[in-house]
Design a protein around this motif. Sequence first.
Motif, PDB file in Angstrom:
ATOM      1  N   SER A 166      11.843  25.692  54.065  1.00  0.00           N
ATOM      2  CA  SER A 166      11.211  24.573  54.761  1.00  0.00           C
ATOM      3  C   SER A 166       9.919  24.130  54.078  1.00  0.00           C
ATOM      4  O   SER A 166       9.403  23.046  54.351  1.00  0.00           O
ATOM      5  CB  SER A 166      10.911  24.939  56.211  1.00  0.00           C
ATOM      6  OG  SER A 166      10.047  26.065  56.278  1.00  0.00           O
ATOM      7  N   GLY A 167       9.406  24.962  53.178  1.00  0.00           N
ATOM      8  CA  GLY A 167       8.197  24.628  52.448  1.00  0.00           C
ATOM      9  C   GLY A 167       8.473  23.934  51.133  1.00  0.00           C
ATOM     10  O   GLY A 167       7.548  23.715  50.336  1.00  0.00           O
ATOM     11  N   LEU A 168       9.734  23.567  50.920  1.00  0.00           N
ATOM     12  CA  LEU A 168      10.125  22.840  49.721  1.00  0.00           C
ATOM     13  C   LEU A 168      10.601  21.440  50.092  1.00  0.00           C
ATOM     14  O   LEU A 168      11.229  21.250  51.133  1.00  0.00           O
ATOM     15  CB  LEU A 168      11.264  23.561  48.988  1.00  0.00           C
ATOM     16  CG  LEU A 168      10.903  24.650  47.968  1.00  0.00           C
ATOM     17  CD1 LEU A 168      10.133  25.781  48.636  1.00  0.00           C
ATOM     18  CD2 LEU A 168      12.176  25.196  47.306  1.00  0.00           C
ATOM     19  N   ALA A 169      10.314  20.475  49.251  1.00  0.00           N
ATOM     20  CA  ALA A 169      10.848  19.121  49.405  1.00  0.00           C
ATOM     21  C   ALA A 169      11.677  18.801  48.169  1.00  0.00           C
ATOM     22  O   ALA A 169      11.232  19.037  47.044  1.00  0.00           O
ATOM     23  CB  ALA A 169       9.724  18.107  49.566  1.00  0.00           C
ATOM     24  N   MET A 170      12.882  18.298  48.388  1.00  0.00           N
ATOM     25  CA  MET A 170      13.765  17.915  47.289  1.00  0.00           C
ATOM     26  C   MET A 170      13.666  16.424  47.074  1.00  0.00           C
ATOM     27  O   MET A 170      13.844  15.636  48.011  1.00  0.00           O
ATOM     28  CB  MET A 170      15.217  18.308  47.617  1.00  0.00           C
ATOM     29  CG  MET A 170      16.197  18.064  46.475  1.00  0.00           C
ATOM     30  SD  MET A 170      16.015  19.290  45.159  1.00  0.00           S
ATOM     31  CE  MET A 170      16.633  18.361  43.734  1.00  0.00           C
ATOM     32  N   ALA A 182      18.939  19.157  52.509  1.00  0.00           N
ATOM     33  CA  ALA A 182      18.586  19.139  53.928  1.00  0.00           C
ATOM     34  C   ALA A 182      19.367  20.198  54.696  1.00  0.00           C
ATOM     35  O   ALA A 182      18.819  20.879  55.577  1.00  0.00           O
ATOM     36  CB  ALA A 182      18.836  17.753  54.510  1.00  0.00           C
ATOM     37  N   ALA A 183      20.638  20.345  54.375  1.00  0.00           N
ATOM     38  CA  ALA A 183      21.460  21.354  55.054  1.00  0.00           C
ATOM     39  C   ALA A 183      20.957  22.765  54.778  1.00  0.00           C
ATOM     40  O   ALA A 183      21.096  23.660  55.618  1.00  0.00           O
ATOM     41  CB  ALA A 183      22.910  21.216  54.616  1.00  0.00           C
ATOM     42  N   GLN A 187      13.063  19.707  52.801  1.00  0.00           N
ATOM     43  CA  GLN A 187      12.703  18.363  53.241  1.00  0.00           C
ATOM     44  C   GLN A 187      13.236  17.362  52.211  1.00  0.00           C
ATOM     45  O   GLN A 187      12.843  17.417  51.049  1.00  0.00           O
ATOM     46  CB  GLN A 187      11.182  18.233  53.353  1.00  0.00           C
ATOM     47  CG  GLN A 187      10.533  19.235  54.279  1.00  0.00           C
ATOM     48  CD  GLN A 187       9.024  19.125  54.272  1.00  0.00           C
ATOM     49  OE1 GLN A 187       8.459  18.057  54.532  1.00  0.00           O
ATOM     50  NE2 GLN A 187       8.341  20.233  53.984  1.00  0.00           N
ATOM     51  N   PRO A 188      14.136  16.445  52.604  1.00  0.00           N
ATOM     52  CA  PRO A 188      14.729  15.525  51.646  1.00  0.00           C
ATOM     53  C   PRO A 188      13.905  14.245  51.466  1.00  0.00           C
ATOM     54  O   PRO A 188      13.424  13.664  52.443  1.00  0.00           O
ATOM     55  CB  PRO A 188      16.087  15.196  52.273  1.00  0.00           C
ATOM     56  CG  PRO A 188      15.825  15.291  53.751  1.00  0.00           C
ATOM     57  CD  PRO A 188      14.776  16.363  53.925  1.00  0.00           C
ATOM     58  N   VAL A 189      13.743  13.835  50.206  1.00  0.00           N
ATOM     59  CA  VAL A 189      13.038  12.594  49.897  1.00  0.00           C
ATOM     60  C   VAL A 189      13.873  11.799  48.895  1.00  0.00           C
ATOM     61  O   VAL A 189      14.155  12.276  47.787  1.00  0.00           O
ATOM     62  CB  VAL A 189      11.637  12.849  49.304  1.00  0.00           C
ATOM     63  CG1 VAL A 189      10.929  11.522  49.038  1.00  0.00           C
ATOM     64  CG2 VAL A 189      10.804  13.729  50.223  1.00  0.00           C
ATOM     65  N   PHE A 190      14.255  10.604  49.297  1.00  0.00           N
ATOM     66  CA  PHE A 190      15.047   9.724  48.430  1.00  0.00           C
ATOM     67  C   PHE A 190      14.115   8.811  47.644  1.00  0.00           C
ATOM     68  O   PHE A 190      13.270   8.130  48.218  1.00  0.00           O
ATOM     69  CB  PHE A 190      16.006   8.872  49.272  1.00  0.00           C
ATOM     70  CG  PHE A 190      16.874   7.938  48.467  1.00  0.00           C
ATOM     71  CD1 PHE A 190      18.046   8.394  47.883  1.00  0.00           C
ATOM     72  CD2 PHE A 190      16.509   6.609  48.291  1.00  0.00           C
ATOM     73  CE1 PHE A 190      18.850   7.529  47.136  1.00  0.00           C
ATOM     74  CE2 PHE A 190      17.312   5.743  47.551  1.00  0.00           C
ATOM     75  CZ  PHE A 190      18.479   6.214  46.977  1.00  0.00           C
ATOM     76  N   ASN A 219       2.959  11.786  54.788  1.00  0.00           N
ATOM     77  CA  ASN A 219       2.387  12.635  55.830  1.00  0.00           C
ATOM     78  C   ASN A 219       3.225  13.900  55.960  1.00  0.00           C
ATOM     79  O   ASN A 219       4.158  13.968  56.756  1.00  0.00           O
ATOM     80  CB  ASN A 219       2.331  11.887  57.154  1.00  0.00           C
ATOM     81  CG  ASN A 219       1.680  12.701  58.263  1.00  0.00           C
ATOM     82  OD1 ASN A 219       0.980  13.672  57.982  1.00  0.00           O
ATOM     83  ND2 ASN A 219       1.930  12.320  59.502  1.00  0.00           N
ATOM     84  N   TRP A 220       2.902  14.895  55.172  1.00  0.00           N
ATOM     85  CA  TRP A 220       3.671  16.122  55.175  1.00  0.00           C
ATOM     86  C   TRP A 220       3.348  16.970  56.412  1.00  0.00           C
ATOM     87  O   TRP A 220       4.064  17.838  56.790  1.00  0.00           O
ATOM     88  CB  TRP A 220       3.375  16.934  53.907  1.00  0.00           C
ATOM     89  CG  TRP A 220       3.759  16.218  52.651  1.00  0.00           C
ATOM     90  CD1 TRP A 220       2.911  15.627  51.749  1.00  0.00           C
ATOM     91  CD2 TRP A 220       5.081  15.997  52.152  1.00  0.00           C
ATOM     92  NE1 TRP A 220       3.619  15.071  50.708  1.00  0.00           N
ATOM     93  CE2 TRP A 220       4.955  15.272  50.931  1.00  0.00           C
ATOM     94  CE3 TRP A 220       6.348  16.340  52.602  1.00  0.00           C
ATOM     95  CZ2 TRP A 220       6.064  14.887  50.163  1.00  0.00           C
ATOM     96  CZ3 TRP A 220       7.441  15.956  51.842  1.00  0.00           C
ATOM     97  CH2 TRP A 220       7.304  15.240  50.644  1.00  0.00           C
TER      98      TRP A 220
END
Length: 220
Positions: A166-170, A182-183, A187-190, A219-220
Amino acid sequence: MVQPILVFDVNETLLDITPLEPHFEEWFGDAGAMRKWFAQLVLYSQSITLAGRYLPFGIIASHVLEMLATIEGCALPEGAARVLKHTMTTLPAHADALEGLEHLHESGFRLATLTNSDPETQAAQLSNAGIACFFEKQFSVEAVEQFKPAAATYRHVATEMRAEVSGLAMIACHSWDLLGAAAAGLQPVFIKRAGNSQPGFASQGTREIARISDLASLNW
């Protein structure tokens, strides 16, 4: 604000793949065949994972190129696969990449990559594009022998970075990648890139940015 570790997809997210198009124009008479090849490459890499097998991404890429040539009734020149691999390792970074990554690095974000490519190809790609210096670690799916969007690929990154998922964003321009992330709990970012968009079912809960530098102001 708790800054997540930012994990970037490489091909098409960080690197511009349009320099591949002239080869497909030469071989198939259609620059658009590059997109067909790339889509089939992703499809078959995922299929191999679902079948419980593993082959390096570059080998799949070569076989898919030959398959497409057979379908289109085209004769590939000798050495076409080598030409394709060389171009893949010399792709330029997107225009926003250098400045954006520098801004994120100076803002204190930890940065990493996760790609379907093998480690040697990725290292050459990032080095040749002039952006390798920004990443704390470079990850390849080869470590778990499963292709994205398999959950094991993302969880491996979290383990190696000693962080909770949960501390990672893709960050990726491919929704299929972000669905897997996300699954797995990331945290997903397009990020918008030409030739890519999100299907409606994939956009819920996914943040969207236009440039890499936009990540710093979320806003993380």
